[in-house]
Design a protein around this motif. Sequence first.
Motif, PDB file in Angstrom:
ATOM      1  N   ALA A 172      45.684  16.625-132.176  1.00  0.00           N
ATOM      2  CA  ALA A 172      46.176  15.881-131.006  1.00  0.00           C
ATOM      3  C   ALA A 172      45.108  15.717-129.931  1.00  0.00           C
ATOM      4  CB  ALA A 172      47.416  16.567-130.434  1.00  0.00           C
ATOM      5  N   ILE A 173      44.191  16.681-129.838  1.00  0.00           N
ATOM      6  CA  ILE A 173      43.157  16.565-128.795  1.00  0.00           C
ATOM      7  C   ILE A 173      42.258  15.340-129.027  1.00  0.00           C
ATOM      8  CG2 ILE A 173      41.097  17.661-127.804  1.00  0.00           C
ATOM      9  CD1 ILE A 173      42.602  20.367-128.009  1.00  0.00           C
ATOM     10  N   PRO A 174      41.693  15.170-130.238  1.00  0.00           N
ATOM     11  CA  PRO A 174      40.872  13.951-130.411  1.00  0.00           C
ATOM     12  C   PRO A 174      41.673  12.654-130.227  1.00  0.00           C
ATOM     13  CG  PRO A 174      40.920  15.273-132.446  1.00  0.00           C
ATOM     14  CD  PRO A 174      41.575  16.080-131.388  1.00  0.00           C
ATOM     15  N   ALA A 175      42.940  12.656-130.638  1.00  0.00           N
ATOM     16  CA  ALA A 175      43.777  11.458-130.447  1.00  0.00           C
ATOM     17  C   ALA A 175      43.944  11.164-128.962  1.00  0.00           C
ATOM     18  CB  ALA A 175      45.142  11.656-131.107  1.00  0.00           C
ATOM     19  N   GLN A 176      44.108  12.234-128.186  1.00  0.00           N
ATOM     20  CA  GLN A 176      44.249  12.075-126.741  1.00  0.00           C
ATOM     21  C   GLN A 176      42.933  11.594-126.113  1.00  0.00           C
ATOM     22  OE1 GLN A 176      44.819  15.806-124.628  1.00  0.00           O
ATOM     23  NE2 GLN A 176      46.178  14.841-123.106  1.00  0.00           N
TER      24      GLN A 176
ATOM     25  N   ASP B 206      59.267  25.490-132.017  1.00  0.00           N
ATOM     26  CA  ASP B 206      58.668  26.644-131.368  1.00  0.00           C
ATOM     27  C   ASP B 206      58.030  26.344-130.000  1.00  0.00           C
ATOM     28  OD1 ASP B 206      57.358  29.460-131.828  1.00  0.00           O
ATOM     29  OD2 ASP B 206      55.749  28.094-131.189  1.00  0.00           O
ATOM     30  N   ALA B 207      58.098  27.327-129.115  1.00  0.00           N
ATOM     31  CA  ALA B 207      57.587  27.183-127.751  1.00  0.00           C
ATOM     32  C   ALA B 207      56.102  26.819-127.715  1.00  0.00           C
ATOM     33  CB  ALA B 207      57.823  28.477-126.981  1.00  0.00           C
ATOM     34  N   ALA B 208      55.280  27.519-128.526  1.00  0.00           N
ATOM     35  CA  ALA B 208      53.831  27.282-128.491  1.00  0.00           C
ATOM     36  C   ALA B 208      53.504  25.867-128.965  1.00  0.00           C
ATOM     37  CB  ALA B 208      53.098  28.304-129.355  1.00  0.00           C
ATOM     38  N   LEU B 209      54.242  25.424-129.962  1.00  0.00           N
ATOM     39  CA  LEU B 209      54.043  24.069-130.470  1.00  0.00           C
ATOM     40  C   LEU B 209      54.413  23.050-129.392  1.00  0.00           C
ATOM     41  CD1 LEU B 209      52.970  23.471-133.249  1.00  0.00           C
ATOM     42  CD2 LEU B 209      55.289  23.323-134.114  1.00  0.00           C
TER      43      LEU B 209
ATOM     44  N   CYS C  46      48.745  18.025-124.830  1.00  0.00           N
ATOM     45  CA  CYS C  46      48.021  16.906-125.439  1.00  0.00           C
ATOM     46  C   CYS C  46      48.703  15.565-125.153  1.00  0.00           C
ATOM     47  CB  CYS C  46      47.898  17.107-126.946  1.00  0.00           C
ATOM     48  SG  CYS C  46      47.006  18.609-127.383  1.00  0.00           S
ATOM     49  N   GLY C  47      49.705  15.590-124.298  1.00  0.00           N
ATOM     50  CA  GLY C  47      50.342  14.339-123.873  1.00  0.00           C
ATOM     51  C   GLY C  47      51.184  13.648-124.923  1.00  0.00           C
TER      52      GLY C  47
ATOM     53  N   ALA D  62      41.400  27.345-125.457  1.00  0.00           N
ATOM     54  CA  ALA D  62      41.077  26.664-126.717  1.00  0.00           C
ATOM     55  C   ALA D  62      41.087  25.153-126.497  1.00  0.00           C
ATOM     56  CB  ALA D  62      42.084  27.050-127.798  1.00  0.00           C
ATOM     57  N   TYR D  63      42.089  24.677-125.788  1.00  0.00           N
ATOM     58  CA  TYR D  63      42.206  23.241-125.474  1.00  0.00           C
ATOM     59  C   TYR D  63      40.930  22.752-124.784  1.00  0.00           C
ATOM     60  CZ  TYR D  63      43.912  18.971-123.222  1.00  0.00           C
ATOM     61  OH  TYR D  63      44.058  17.677-122.793  1.00  0.00           O
ATOM     62  N   GLU D  64      40.484  23.558-123.836  1.00  0.00           N
ATOM     63  CA  GLU D  64      39.288  23.217-123.067  1.00  0.00           C
ATOM     64  C   GLU D  64      38.055  23.121-123.974  1.00  0.00           C
ATOM     65  OE1 GLU D  64      37.311  22.001-120.119  1.00  0.00           O
ATOM     66  OE2 GLU D  64      39.462  22.426-119.927  1.00  0.00           O
ATOM     67  N   ASN D  65      37.863  24.118-124.827  1.00  0.00           N
ATOM     68  CA  ASN D  65      36.681  24.153-125.700  1.00  0.00           C
ATOM     69  C   ASN D  65      36.707  23.028-126.740  1.00  0.00           C
ATOM     70  OD1 ASN D  65      36.218  26.451-124.238  1.00  0.00           O
ATOM     71  ND2 ASN D  65      36.449  27.888-125.941  1.00  0.00           N
ATOM     72  N   ILE D  66      37.875  22.852-127.350  1.00  0.00           N
ATOM     73  CA  ILE D  66      38.001  21.795-128.375  1.00  0.00           C
ATOM     74  C   ILE D  66      37.778  20.425-127.723  1.00  0.00           C
ATOM     75  CG2 ILE D  66      39.562  20.723-130.057  1.00  0.00           C
ATOM     76  CD1 ILE D  66      40.991  23.549-130.174  1.00  0.00           C
ATOM     77  N   SER D  67      38.348  20.242-126.546  1.00  0.00           N
ATOM     78  CA  SER D  67      38.166  18.958-125.842  1.00  0.00           C
ATOM     79  C   SER D  67      36.692  18.688-125.587  1.00  0.00           C
ATOM     80  CB  SER D  67      38.905  18.966-124.497  1.00  0.00           C
ATOM     81  OG  SER D  67      40.288  19.066-124.708  1.00  0.00           O
ATOM     82  N   GLN D  68      36.017  19.659-125.036  1.00  0.00           N
ATOM     83  CA  GLN D  68      34.600  19.491-124.715  1.00  0.00           C
ATOM     84  C   GLN D  68      33.782  19.063-125.931  1.00  0.00           C
ATOM     85  OE1 GLN D  68      32.047  22.377-122.660  1.00  0.00           O
ATOM     86  NE2 GLN D  68      33.945  23.487-122.246  1.00  0.00           N
TER      87      GLN D  68
END
Lengths: 434, 434
Positions: A143-147, A167-170, A177-178, A88-94
């Motif tokens: 967080a992705i667009p901010a990064q 939570d772990a996932a959070l 996202c740094g 998901a991170y990859e797709n949203i980033s792209q």
Amino acid sequence: MKTYKLIDNPSRKLWDSLCMRPLLDHQNLKNLCREVFESVSIKKDVALLAYTEKFDQVKLSSIYLDEKELQKNAYQIDEPLKIAINQAYENISQFHIAQIPQAVKLETFPGVFCTQEFRAIEKVGLYIPGGSAPLFSTLLMLAIPAQIVGCKEVVLCTPVNRSGKIDAALCYAAQLCGIKQILKLGGVQAIAALSQGTERTSPVYKIFGPGNQYVVAAKQYAQEQGVAIDLPAGPSEVLVIADDSANPDFIAADLLSQAEHGPDSQVVLLVTNVDILEQVMLKLDEQLESLPRRNIVKLALSQSRFIVFDDLDTCIDFSNVYAPEHLILSIDKADSYLSSIQNAGSVFVGNYSPESAGDYASGTNHTLPTNGYAKSYSGVNIDAFLKKITFQKLTAKGIAKISPIVETMAKAEGLEAHALASRLRREFVENKGE
Amino acid sequence: MKTYKLIDNPSRKLWDSLCMRPLLDHQNLKNLCREVFESVSIKKDVALLAYTEKFDQVKLSSIYLDEKELQKNAYQIDEPLKIAINQAYENISQFHIAQIPQAVKLETFPGVFCTQEFRAIEKVGLYIPGGSAPLFSTLLMLAIPAQIVGCKEVVLCTPVNRSGKIDAALCYAAQLCGIKQILKLGGVQAIAALSQGTERTSPVYKIFGPGNQYVVAAKQYAQEQGVAIDLPAGPSEVLVIADDSANPDFIAADLLSQAEHGPDSQVVLLVTNVDILEQVMLKLDEQLESLPRRNIVKLALSQSRFIVFDDLDTCIDFSNVYAPEHLILSIDKADSYLSSIQNAGSVFVGNYSPESAGDYASGTNHTLPTNGYAKSYSGVNIDAFLKKITFQKLTAKGIAKISPIVETMAKAEGLEAHALASRLRREFVENKGE
């Protein structure tokens, strides 16, 4: 759901009332917000710890989640979830990288060079609500667009769960996202911390993220104090348009996935014939029984609107008046209707595009305008983390040539000093013979 | 101005207080706004005519400026002003056309197609204040981008002048920008007309334009009611950075052109040595005497801040903390500092680039963030008249492949119906063997 009210070809006069959303009024929480903001601005972390104990019944030793704790929590994520989040991170980033605007550079007039560049908003705050489940997907969306744009300071606020942890996932998503600054805060005090700063974090310039009525009221209060916010608030909503080509099973699940967000979720189904509606209703009943959140779902569905229109064009017209946060087009040749969509947050095209794909992993952002705001607001996208600044540079020739225009206009507006600032430069250039 | 207070190398601790703007509080006008809005929503034009008589002492027979009157007024514009406006229109159009965003199209994941497109906001309202002079330049700044993106309805509100008319230059500019709907209204009732609609115009989705405290309060009230607005309010401001290469005559005129906007205008001058400051002060005194608005100018200048810093980098740092609406860089090698500018509305680079060029004719927009809002807001640009909508279409292969990711994430967030909507489609595709 065996009984439902079908609205049959309502006349245009009725559309406005059919498009009404629940009224939101948070004025009664304003005094509470003022008190918390003022206290936090003076007593900082002491106040934040005290409010967390008072409002959330949680006694923290510190509001900060330190690097070690972040790593330790993040490490506990399940492997399949980790892999899913990575993709998901990859797709949203792209998709968000592809939105980065180009600088604009233009010589608008001989010797007059205008440019428009963008800069990241330096300090942003992200709020992720607590509650029954950790909304790590919303964290990714913010967080992705901010990064990507490189916001210098990103402060995340989220309340601890029942075990006093984040939570772990959070934590995993935050790490990905740094994000370095995490505050264990929820509610009004979280928004106050973002707006006023804490002992270790500075006040942010813009606050993003969803929340309950307290968070909404606090964001509104922050906005009145000069902090920008992502979007005005409203409950989540979907409008589905279905014709004979739709799969009733899919539609039923789409309606349920909107309804499970909360009892105030808005669900609207437009169909071109009654048969499809009846099939959807049967499937709704079937699917409903398996859902853990069925009580919430039933409440939301009891407020839903089912409307039949004779043709698809009228469905699209109605949708443009409603301006839904999510629009699902389960119709034949859906592509040919896209240019007619004027007001919507995000659109899901065809039978294989469920809203949940966009909610999590396809790449589009799920922070979208509700409550009809799609008529004037965009959903969160890369622009939401940027400001655009214009620059201009005039050459000697440029100012000499454009100045008469500027002087004429300034004088006509009665602004003599404006004319003077231009004229002095023109005369200087003319005298120098440049 | 022979006496002025020089602030010499203030420490960073003092910067926040040096960057303070006047406090704005329009809460006391809220009851007035509520009354006017409610009355206009019910009694429409009757209420608008009555409020115009009550607040502006103007008795109108109709709130509408008809096509004939528009043409007749526009025809009376002076020829040199007409030529100047035509050229400004040309430059502003060019620079805003160059800002039109590209659609984004991407296959983010095999079979997952995401796009971002834009649509014009369908209905916008433009407010142009009355007063001593017609601000046709502001009309150009707001109406040109609306015309470029093709907003379907553009409603202009502006009060009539002392002769009961709408000024020739304003009418000419409106005509040039293709505006058809003009209401002879000012103040709170104008913003109420835009928000609630009149007997002939529909409610708009976004309101643009400057105004006095009544207009500001009414725009704030409209925003609370769900209508978008261009920018939060604040008095106009300039920050000038000057080093030895600056021309004191130009700087003085730049400060005066900011100061002539009103007694609350914010003027800040940063210099790298005291000599240049003293020369600027001499020029200020000289120029001031010739200005018709010198009383306003003197009031504004009495609140201005003159600061000396040892080096240009510190000047830029301070400017980024102040986040000025207008930033003038009258410094050697100004270009090399542009990448360090983080927070500003519009930047004027070098000795030949007065703010007045951008205010009127160079092509950049002059509707800009004041009050430090440049930290999080852009000035008005083409984006302000657009919404961005995302679309996604998944193929059979796309949903089959991305669904496990969506299902895993949805379940981890406790949203079972979200998982179901994706799973049903995946299973359908798998069973079909597509």
